[in-house]
Write an enzyme that holds these catalytic residues in place. Structure first.
Site, PDB file in Angstrom:
ATOM      1  N   ARG A  43       0.816  -1.224   0.000  1.00 65.51           N
ATOM      2  CA  ARG A  43       0.000   0.000   0.000  1.00 65.51           C
ATOM      3  C   ARG A  43       0.841   1.262   0.000  1.00 65.51           C
ATOM      4  O   ARG A  43       0.341   2.349  -0.246  1.00 65.51           O
ATOM      5  CB  ARG A  43      -0.909  -0.001   1.237  1.00 65.51           C
ATOM      6  CG  ARG A  43      -2.063  -0.979   1.108  1.00 65.51           C
ATOM      7  CD  ARG A  43      -2.885  -0.993   2.359  1.00 65.51           C
ATOM      8  NE  ARG A  43      -2.031  -1.228   3.522  1.00 65.51           N
ATOM      9  CZ  ARG A  43      -2.423  -1.211   4.774  1.00 65.51           C
ATOM     10  NH1 ARG A  43      -3.674  -0.973   5.056  1.00 65.51           N
ATOM     11  NH2 ARG A  43      -1.587  -1.438   5.767  1.00 65.51           N
ATOM     12  N   LYS A 147       5.874 -18.557   7.143  1.00 62.30           N
ATOM     13  CA  LYS A 147       5.328 -18.973   8.423  1.00 62.30           C
ATOM     14  C   LYS A 147       4.835 -17.749   9.171  1.00 62.30           C
ATOM     15  O   LYS A 147       5.316 -16.659   8.862  1.00 62.30           O
ATOM     16  CB  LYS A 147       6.370 -19.734   9.244  1.00 62.30           C
ATOM     17  CG  LYS A 147       7.530 -18.865   9.730  1.00 62.30           C
ATOM     18  CD  LYS A 147       8.438 -19.628  10.628  1.00 62.30           C
ATOM     19  CE  LYS A 147       8.013 -19.563  12.069  1.00 62.30           C
ATOM     20  NZ  LYS A 147       8.500 -18.390  12.804  1.00 62.30           N
ATOM     21  N   LYS A 181      19.012 -23.814   4.978  1.00 59.74           N
ATOM     22  CA  LYS A 181      20.366 -23.680   5.532  1.00 59.74           C
ATOM     23  C   LYS A 181      21.217 -24.861   5.056  1.00 59.74           C
ATOM     24  O   LYS A 181      20.753 -25.997   5.050  1.00 59.74           O
ATOM     25  CB  LYS A 181      20.317 -23.631   7.068  1.00 59.74           C
ATOM     26  CG  LYS A 181      19.613 -22.378   7.596  1.00 59.74           C
ATOM     27  CD  LYS A 181      19.606 -22.354   9.110  1.00 59.74           C
ATOM     28  CE  LYS A 181      18.684 -21.286   9.673  1.00 59.74           C
ATOM     29  NZ  LYS A 181      19.242 -19.938   9.730  1.00 59.74           N
ATOM     30  N   GLU A 215      18.934 -18.459  20.984  1.00 59.92           N
ATOM     31  CA  GLU A 215      19.169 -17.122  20.428  1.00 59.92           C
ATOM     32  C   GLU A 215      19.564 -16.192  21.552  1.00 59.92           C
ATOM     33  O   GLU A 215      18.936 -16.223  22.623  1.00 59.92           O
ATOM     34  CB  GLU A 215      17.904 -16.606  19.754  1.00 59.92           C
ATOM     35  CG  GLU A 215      17.525 -17.396  18.521  1.00 59.92           C
ATOM     36  CD  GLU A 215      16.293 -16.818  17.864  1.00 59.92           C
ATOM     37  OE1 GLU A 215      16.448 -15.949  17.003  1.00 59.92           O
ATOM     38  OE2 GLU A 215      15.190 -17.221  18.234  1.00 59.92           O
ATOM     39  N   ASP A 234       6.419 -20.375  17.506  1.00 59.91           N
ATOM     40  CA  ASP A 234       7.419 -19.642  16.732  1.00 59.91           C
ATOM     41  C   ASP A 234       8.585 -20.528  16.286  1.00 59.91           C
ATOM     42  O   ASP A 234       9.105 -20.351  15.198  1.00 59.91           O
ATOM     43  CB  ASP A 234       7.950 -18.478  17.589  1.00 59.91           C
ATOM     44  CG  ASP A 234       8.763 -17.487  16.762  1.00 59.91           C
ATOM     45  OD1 ASP A 234       8.370 -17.227  15.613  1.00 59.91           O
ATOM     46  OD2 ASP A 234       9.790 -16.983  17.260  1.00 59.91           O
ATOM     47  N   HIS A 239      10.650 -25.013  12.752  1.00 56.05           N
ATOM     48  CA  HIS A 239      12.089 -25.259  12.641  1.00 56.05           C
ATOM     49  C   HIS A 239      12.549 -26.515  13.403  1.00 56.05           C
ATOM     50  O   HIS A 239      13.246 -27.365  12.856  1.00 56.05           O
ATOM     51  CB  HIS A 239      12.885 -24.057  13.153  1.00 56.05           C
ATOM     52  CG  HIS A 239      12.436 -22.745  12.563  1.00 56.05           C
ATOM     53  ND1 HIS A 239      12.049 -22.622  11.256  1.00 56.05           N
ATOM     54  CD2 HIS A 239      12.327 -21.507  13.101  1.00 56.05           C
ATOM     55  CE1 HIS A 239      11.716 -21.361  11.013  1.00 56.05           C
ATOM     56  NE2 HIS A 239      11.871 -20.662  12.119  1.00 56.05           N
ATOM     57  N   LYS A 329      14.816 -17.517  23.766  1.00 59.53           N
ATOM     58  CA  LYS A 329      15.285 -16.161  23.469  1.00 59.53           C
ATOM     59  C   LYS A 329      16.141 -15.714  24.649  1.00 59.53           C
ATOM     60  O   LYS A 329      15.988 -16.236  25.765  1.00 59.53           O
ATOM     61  CB  LYS A 329      14.106 -15.198  23.328  1.00 59.53           C
ATOM     62  CG  LYS A 329      13.122 -15.564  22.229  1.00 59.53           C
ATOM     63  CD  LYS A 329      13.608 -15.082  20.888  1.00 59.53           C
ATOM     64  CE  LYS A 329      12.593 -15.333  19.796  1.00 59.53           C
ATOM     65  NZ  LYS A 329      13.156 -15.183  18.453  1.00 59.53           N
TER      66      LYS A 329
END
Ligand code: BG6
Length: 484
Positions: A43, A147, A181, A215, A234, A239, A329
Site C-alpha cells: 500500500r 510462516k 540452511k 538465540e 514460533d 524449525h 530467546k
C-alpha cells in the site's frame, strides 16, 4: 522460460532484509534466470525509482562486501513497484493487468511471495484466484507462503482448505527457512551418502538426541507478534520439528520432493502425542526476566520465551530414544545444533573410562552460526598412564570450501523458480506438526504444570531445565558454537 517474482508485502522487513538481498546475490552469481522481473506490491506510495532507492541501502548493508554500485545498477532495472491493497480485489485485478503488460505478452513463470501478516494470506489467495492469476494454462504459477502457517491444527487445516480452492498442492511452497540452511541439507548427505554413521543411527547405539536453537537476542520490538505466538508456535512447530524429522527419517529411495516428504511425514506420524500429564513431566517452560518490560507485553504475561520438550518417535528404529528439543530467546549465545549422544561402551576395561552418558561419544551437527560437524571421542592422554580424555575432531564448512555460505533464502527462492518443492513443507506435514504442538500449547495455556519459570538473560534458560535433565541422568550440551 522467463520469470516474474511478485512480492506481496513489499515494504515489510523480510523483503528488505532477506528477499531482495537474496535475489541480488542470485543475480550477482549469475543464477537468477535471465530477465527475471521482480515486482513489489504494497500500500505504500512508491514509484519504481523510489522503491529501488529504498532497497539499495538494505541490500548494501546485508550483502556487505558483495555489494557494488555497478552491479546494483545492472540489478535495479529488474525491480518494479505496483501499489495496491491485498484486501481489495480490484487492486489485484489491476496488478494482473500490470504484470501482463510487463511480461509483454510472453509466458512467464510467476512466483507470488506472500511476505505478509498471516491474517492476509487467505484474502490474498482468494483475490488471486478471482483475478484468474492462479491458472496455469500458459506458465507455472507458484505461491510461496511464509510462516506461521496457521496457529494451531484447526486454523492450519482451514488455511490449507482455502488455499487448495485456488492453488493445487504442487503450486504451493510453504517456507521454513531452516530447510534452506546448508547444514540442514547436509544432515541428509551425512546420513545417507556415508556408510559410517547410518548403522549406528538407532536405538541400539544412541542414548538420546538433543536439538537446540538458542538465540541471544531478546524478543524486543517483535513483542506484539510474539505475544500471540510464544516459543512453541514460533520455533518448535516448524524449525525444530523439521530438524527432528531430518534426523529421524528413513532414507528415501530417491531424492525427490515426494519421497523425501513422505519419509518426513512418517516420522511426524510416529511422534507420540503428549497428554496433559505427559506435558507436566516432559516439558519445561520459561520466560526471561525482563520480557514483561518489553514494549507491548501486558503485565503478567505468561508467554513462554523458552521451551524444552522431550518427544519419542514410536517406531523400530527409535523406540525408547528421547528427542530433546529446546529453544529460547535471550540465551547465552546464538547457536543451533543437533547433538547425537551415543551410549557408553557396554563394558569398560579402562579405569576411569567413560561410564556416564556425557563422557560417551557424541556427534555435534552445528547448524549455525558456523556450519560444521564435530565428533567427540575418547583418547589416551600421552604420557599419563591409561588416563583418558574426551577429545574432538572438527569439520568446518568454511575451512574446507572456499567462498561464503549462501543465505537460506537464496537456495529457497531459486528452488521455487525451478519448481522443486523438496525443501518446503507439504500440507500434511504442517498439519501433523501442529497436532504434536497443540496438546503442549493447550496444557501450557491452561496454566498446568510445569510452571512458567523466570530465567536470567544470558544463560541456558530456567535452572529447572538443568535439573530436569539431570534427573533423567543426562546433561544439556551447553556449549556455545563448537566451531567458529
Ligand atoms: C523465525 C522466528 O522463524 O526464526 C524468529 O520467527 C527467530 O523468532 C528466527 O528469531 C530464527 O531464525 P535464524 O535463521 O536466525 O535462526
Amino acid at each position: 522460460m522467463e520469470h516474474t517474482v511478485v512480492i506481496f508485502g513489499a515494504s515489510g522487513d523480510l523483503t528488505k532484509r532477506k528477499l531482495i538481498p537474496a535475489l541480488y546475490e542470485l543475480f550477482r552469481k549469475g543464477r537468477l534466470p535471465g530477465d527475471t522481473r521482480i515486482v513489489g506490491f504494497s500500500r505504500s506510495p512508491f514509484s519504481h525509482e523510489s522503491w529501488r532507492d529504498s532497497l539499495r541501502e538494505h541490500v548494501a548493508h546485508f550483502t556487505g562486501s558483495h555489494f557494488s554500485e555497478d552491479l546494483w545498477g545492472q540489478f535495479a532495472p529488474h525491480v518494479f513497484y505496483h501499489r495496491g491493497d491485498v484486501l481489495n480485489g480490484d487492486d489485484l485485478g489491476r496488478l494482473g493487468a500490470y504484470l501482463r503488460e510487463l511480461e509483454e505478452g510472453r509466458p512467464h513463470a510467476r512466483m507470488y511471495y506472500l511476505s505478509l501478516g498471516p491474517e492476509f494470506y487467505e484474502p490474498t489467495v482468494v483475490h488471486l484466484g478471482a483475478a484468474g492469476m492462479a491458472a496455469e494454462q500458459e506458465a507455472p504459477r507458484r505461491l510461496v507462503i511464509e510462516k506461521p502457517f496457521g496457529r494451531d491444527l484447526q486454523s492450519a487445516r482451514r488455511l490449507n482448505a482455502k488455499v487448495h480452492e485456488v492453488f493445487s498442492e504442487d503450486q504451493i511452497y510453504r517456507i521454513d527457512h531452516y530447510l534452506g540452511k546448508e547444514t540442514v541439507s547436509n544432515v541428509l548427505v551425512l546420513r545417507f551418502a556415508n556408510t559410517i554413521f547410518e548403522p549406528l543411527w538407532n536405538r541400539r547405539y544412541l542414548d538420546h538426541v538433543q536439538i537446540t536453537a538458542a538465540e541471544d537476542l531478546p524478543v524486543g520490538h517483535r513483542a506484539a507478534f510474539y505475544e500471540s505466538a510464544g516459543i512453541l508456535r514460533d520455533m518448535f512447530q516448524n524449525h525444530l520439528l523439521q530438524l527432528l524429522t531430518l534426523t529421524a527419517m528413513e532414507p528415501p529411495s530417491r531424492l525427490n520432493a515426494d519421497d523425501i516428504r513422505d519419509e518426513k511425514v512418517k516420522v511426524l506420524r510416529a511422534v507420540r502425542r503428549l497428554t496433559a500429564e505427559d506435558v507436566a513431566v516432559q516439558t519445561v517452560r520459561g520466560q526471561y526476566r525482563r520480557y514483561r518490560d518489553e514494549p507491548n507485553v501486558p503485565p503478567g504475561s505468561e508467554t513462554a520465551t523458552f521451551g524444552a520438550v522431550k518427544l519419542y518417535v514410536d517406531n523400530w528404529r527409535w523406540q525408547g530414544v528421547p528427542f530433546y528439543l529446546r529453544s529460547g530467546k535471550a540465551m547465552s549465545c546464538r547457536t543451533t545444533q543437533i547433538v547425537i549422544q551415543f551410549r557408553e561402551p557396554p563394558h569398560m576395561m579402562f579405569e576411569g573410562g567413560p561410564r556416564r552418558i556425557h563422557e560417551a561419544n557424541r556427534l555435534v551437527l552445528q547448524i549455525q552460526p558456523a556450519e560444521g560437524i564435530q565428533i567427540h571421542f575418547q583418547t589416551k592422554v600421552p604420557d599419563a598412564g591409561m588416563k583418558m580424555r574426551l577429545t574432538d575432531l572438527d569439520f568446518n564448512f568454511r575451512e574446507k570450501f572456499a567462498g561464503e555460505m549462501p543465505e537460506a533464502y537464496e537456495r529457497l527462492l531459486l528452488d521455487v523458480m525451478m519448481g522443486d518443492p523438496s525443501l518446503f513443507a507439504r500440507a500434511d506435514e504442517v498439519e501433523l506438526a501442529w497436532s504434536i504442538i497443540d496438546p503442549i500449547q493447550a496444557a501450557w495455556d491452561a496454566g498446568g504444570p510445569p510452571q512458567l519459570e523466570l530465567y536470567e538473560a544470558g544463560g541456558w534458560g530456567p535452572p529447572y531445565s538443568e535439573e530436569w535433565m539431570h534427573r533423567q541422568g543426562r546433561t544439556w550440551f551447553n556449549v556455545c558454537p563448537v566451531l567458529s
